[in-house]
Every structure is written in structure tokens, then in C-alpha cells.
Design an enzyme around this catalytic site. Structure first.
Site, PDB file in Angstrom:
ATOM      1  CB  SER A  74       5.937  -3.004   0.341  1.00  0.00           C
ATOM      2  OG  SER A  74       6.048  -1.633   0.611  1.00  0.00           O
ATOM      3  CE  LYS A  77       2.829  -0.321   1.066  1.00  0.00           C
ATOM      4  NZ  LYS A  77       4.171   0.082   0.927  1.00  0.00           N
ATOM      5  CE1 TYR A 198       2.119   1.166   4.823  1.00  0.00           C
ATOM      6  CE2 TYR A 198       3.717   2.693   5.766  1.00  0.00           C
ATOM      7  CZ  TYR A 198       3.320   1.859   4.742  1.00  0.00           C
ATOM      8  OH  TYR A 198       4.124   1.703   3.632  1.00  0.00           O
ATOM      9  CE1 TYR A 250       7.061  -1.013  -3.705  1.00  0.00           C
ATOM     10  CE2 TYR A 250       9.095  -2.064  -4.341  1.00  0.00           C
ATOM     11  CZ  TYR A 250       8.151  -1.803  -3.398  1.00  0.00           C
ATOM     12  OH  TYR A 250       8.275  -2.318  -2.143  1.00  0.00           O
ATOM     13  CB  VAL A 268      12.327  -1.199   1.254  1.00  0.00           C
ATOM     14  CG1 VAL A 268      11.913  -0.285   0.166  1.00  0.00           C
ATOM     15  CG2 VAL A 268      11.544  -1.006   2.507  1.00  0.00           C
TER      16      VAL A 268
HETATM   17  N1  GLN Z   1       7.548   0.643   5.477  1.00  0.00           N
HETATM   18  C1  GLN Z   1       8.045   1.017   4.187  1.00  0.00           C
HETATM   19  C2  GLN Z   1       7.619   2.430   3.828  1.00  0.00           C
HETATM   20  O1  GLN Z   1       6.508   2.774   3.995  1.00  0.00           O
HETATM   21  C3  GLN Z   1       7.562   0.025   3.164  1.00  0.00           C
HETATM   22  C4  GLN Z   1       7.989   0.410   1.786  1.00  0.00           C
HETATM   23  C5  GLN Z   1       8.372  -0.741   0.921  1.00  0.00           C
HETATM   24  O2  GLN Z   1       8.603  -1.861   1.326  1.00  0.00           O
HETATM   25  N2  GLN Z   1       8.510  -0.419  -0.325  1.00  0.00           N
HETATM   26  O3  GLN Z   1       8.391   3.227   3.390  1.00  0.00           O
END
Ligand code: GLN
Length: 330
Positions: A74, A77, A198, A250, A268
Site C-alpha cells: 500500500s 497508493k 493493481y 488505515y 502490509v
Molecule cells: N496488495 C495489498 C491488498 O490489496 C495491499 C494492502 C496493504 O498494504 N494494506 O490487499
């Protein structure tokens, strides 16, 4: 552990000491758990802990496992949101993706007023942002995304095919989000193509050092401090940093803003990028996550560093806005 200060090492002694102390303080911390919902991420070594700081002049300080590669997840993003903003402009992007914190998990299947994703730092908004990357096919979008992430990091990055496959094979929840977005007319493209792009964008390999440099690119008004090349537009950077400040961590975003006070984004796999505007970027990597999906050691390290050096954006001493002069005597 290694300190790898560059030629201006002596100017950085105080900071090096701080980074060293905090790395020592948290290196044996074993709290948190590896992410397992993407099977490949469960192979990470829980001992890994790297930290790096890159200033707007391109100086880098790094400790521990700062050169180990892991998938960006993420932390991509904000940069992809930036690509969408640069390509379509703020009004068009705002029509499709909100700028409100959701107060919920990153993979929550919910929309603001049932109409559009809350923001681009969580999966629904990020998937729309990916669809807005210039390019007709998934591979054109991926090429564009990889180019932007590489320019922000200041080196050519690559995709980890194993993690991509692992997520693509198990990413049913993100597919559900994709089809929901399609149903709301927020995606006008082939959903599987968008998700392919993605998943690949999340599987780009970076190091803590890269994340620090990517943060420094945002701190440096969108221009990579090492290459001197512009990556994102000025107004885009302002918008990206605003959303990182309010939504980047988050459902911990509010407490993060309260306690640490820096625009930031976590992922994550255990990466985290934080920005002290016009001063420097911080990159951390430690794969043990708290229940909200943020790196335990990354959060604690940033919190302590912010406290020790007055880096909170609204610190009453306001040292954060002139950290380099205050700390380094420049
Ligand atoms: N690729 C992960 C997902 O879409 C990214 C989520 C994250 O880093 N929080 O679940």
C-alpha cells in the site's frame, strides 16, 4: 547493524545517534504478526528491521536491514494517487475518489455515502486510482506505475512475480471491491485488467532506503533529490500529502496524526514512508504488523523520532519545519 552516512557524516552526528539508539531500542521487539492473507508475505523474516532517512539534498542515513527488498504494497497508493491527479486533475479525481478518512480497515468494502471510495489510501480508492493511470492495457498502466515509483525512488525498480501471483491467486476480496466499483460506474474498464495492474503495482520491490527517498521526493515538492527530475506536480504533492496526513495509516490515521504528526503511508509487507515537509523522508521496514496492519516497529520508531526532534507538524516549538538547520546547524 551499519551506519552508512555519506561524506557529510560529521554534520549528521546527532541524527545518527538518534537513529542508532532507536534501532537498538526496537531491534529485539517481537510484537505483532506477519501478514498471511497474501501467502507469499508470510515467508518474511520477523527479525528484519531497517530504517533510513533521506533529506531533500539527497543525503541518506540508514541502519539495519535498510537494503533488504520487500514488496511495496500500500505504500504505492499515494504515488499512484499522484499519477491520477497529475493525469486527470483534482476535480475529476475528486468526483471518483473522496478525501475522507474511513475509520475502517484498508480492505473494507464500503463507500462514502454509498457513492465513491472514501479515499485513495485504502483499497477501493486505490483500485479506482489504478484505473486512472494513463494506458489502455494493464501492462501499459503497470509500465507507467513502475516508471513513477522508480523515478520517486531514484533507481529502476522491478516487480516480484511470486508475490504478484500469490496475491492474484488469492485476491478475491479485492476482486469483489473491483466489481462493486464497476457496478457503481466508478470503473469504466475491464475489472480484471485493472486488478491485474493493481496487484502488480503492489508487488514492486523496494527497500527502506527507497521508501525514504520516495518520501524525500514528496518532501522536495515532487522532485527527486538525487536525480533532480520532477516526478509529481506541485499541486499534486500538496493533495497527496494532505490525504496521507488524514488517511495514510488505515484506521490508526487519527491517532497517528495526533501522536506523530507527519503525512505517512504504511503497507502490509511492513514498509512505511513518512514525510517531514520540505525537509526529509523516512523509510522503515519491519514485517511484524499490529492489528490495524501497520508495522509495529515502524510506528514506534517514527513516534519516538518525532518526539525526540520535535517533528510533529504542529509541534509548539515548530522545530519540524526547520529540522535540518536546527539539528544539523546548516
Ligand atoms: N496488495 C495489498 C491488498 O490489496 C495491499 C494492502 C496493504 O498494504 N494494506 O490487499
Amino acid at each position: 547493524m551499519s551506519a552508512e552516512p555519506n561524506s557529510s557524516a560529521n554534520r549528521y552526528e546527532g541524527v545518527i545517534q538518534s537513529l542508532h539508539q532507536l534501532h537498538e531500542k526496537y531491534k529485539d521487539c517481537r510484537e505483532g504478526a506477519l501478514a498471511t492473507y497474501i501467502p507469499e508475505l508470510s515467508h518474511a523474516d520477523p527479525n528484519w528491521f531497517g530504517i533510513a532517512l533521506a533529506d531533500v539534498n539527497g543525503h541518506v542515513l540508514e541502519f539495519g536491514d535498510s537494503q533488504i527488498e520487500f514488496t511495496i504494497q500500500s505504500v504505492s497508493k499515494p504515488f499512484i494517487y499522484g499519477v491520477a491527479l497529475d493525469a486527470l486533475g483534482r476535480d475529476e479525481v475528486l468526483r471518483l475518489i473522496g478525501v475522507e478518512p474511513s475509520g475502517d480497515a484498508f480492505n473494507s468494502i464500503e463507500m462514502q455515502k454509498g457513492e465513491r471510495p472514501y479515499n485513495a489510501m485504502i483499497n477501493p480508492g486505490a483500485i479506482v486510482a489504478t484505473s486512472l493511470i494513463p494506458g489502455k492495457t494493464a501492462s501499459e498502466k503497470v509500465e507507467h506505475a513502475l516508471h513513477t515509483l522508480s523515478e520517486a525512488a531514484g533507481r529502476q525498480l522491478r516487480i516480484d512475480e511470486n508475490t504478484y501471483r500469490s496475491e492474484s491467486e488469492t485476491g478475491h476480496r479485492n476482486r469483489a471491491i473491483g466489481y462493486f466499483l464497476r457496478n457503481l460506474n466508478l470503473l469504466d474498464q475491464n475489472v480484471d485488467e485493472v486488478l491485474e495492474a493493481y496487484f502488480r503495482q503492489c508487488s514492486v520491490l523496494v527497500t527502506a532506503r527507497d521508501l525514504a527517498m520516495m518520501g524525500a521526493t514528496l518532501a522536495n515538492m515532487g522532485t527527486n533529490p538525487l536525480t533532480g527530475r520532477p516526478v509529481l506536480g506541485l499541486e499534486t504533492v500538496r493533495d497527496v500529502l494532505s490525504v496521507m496526513f488524514t488517511c495514510g495509516m488505515y484506521d490508526f490515521a487519527g491517532e497517528w496524526a495526533f501522536r506523530v504528526g507527519m503525512p505517512a503511508k504504511s503497507g502490509v509487507s511492513g514498509g512505511l514512508t513518512a514525510v517531514v515537509n520540505r525537509q526529509f523522508g523516512i523509510g522503515t521496514f519491519s514485517p511484524l504488523l499490529d492489528p490495524m496492519g501497520n508495522s509495529v516497529r515502524g510506528v514506534r520508531f517514527c513516534r519516538d523520532l518525532a518526539e525526540a526532534h520535535g517533528l510533529h507538524a504542529f509541534n509548539f516549538t515548530n522545530v519540524g519545519s526547520r529540522f535540518i538547520e536546527a539539528t544539523l546547524g546548516l
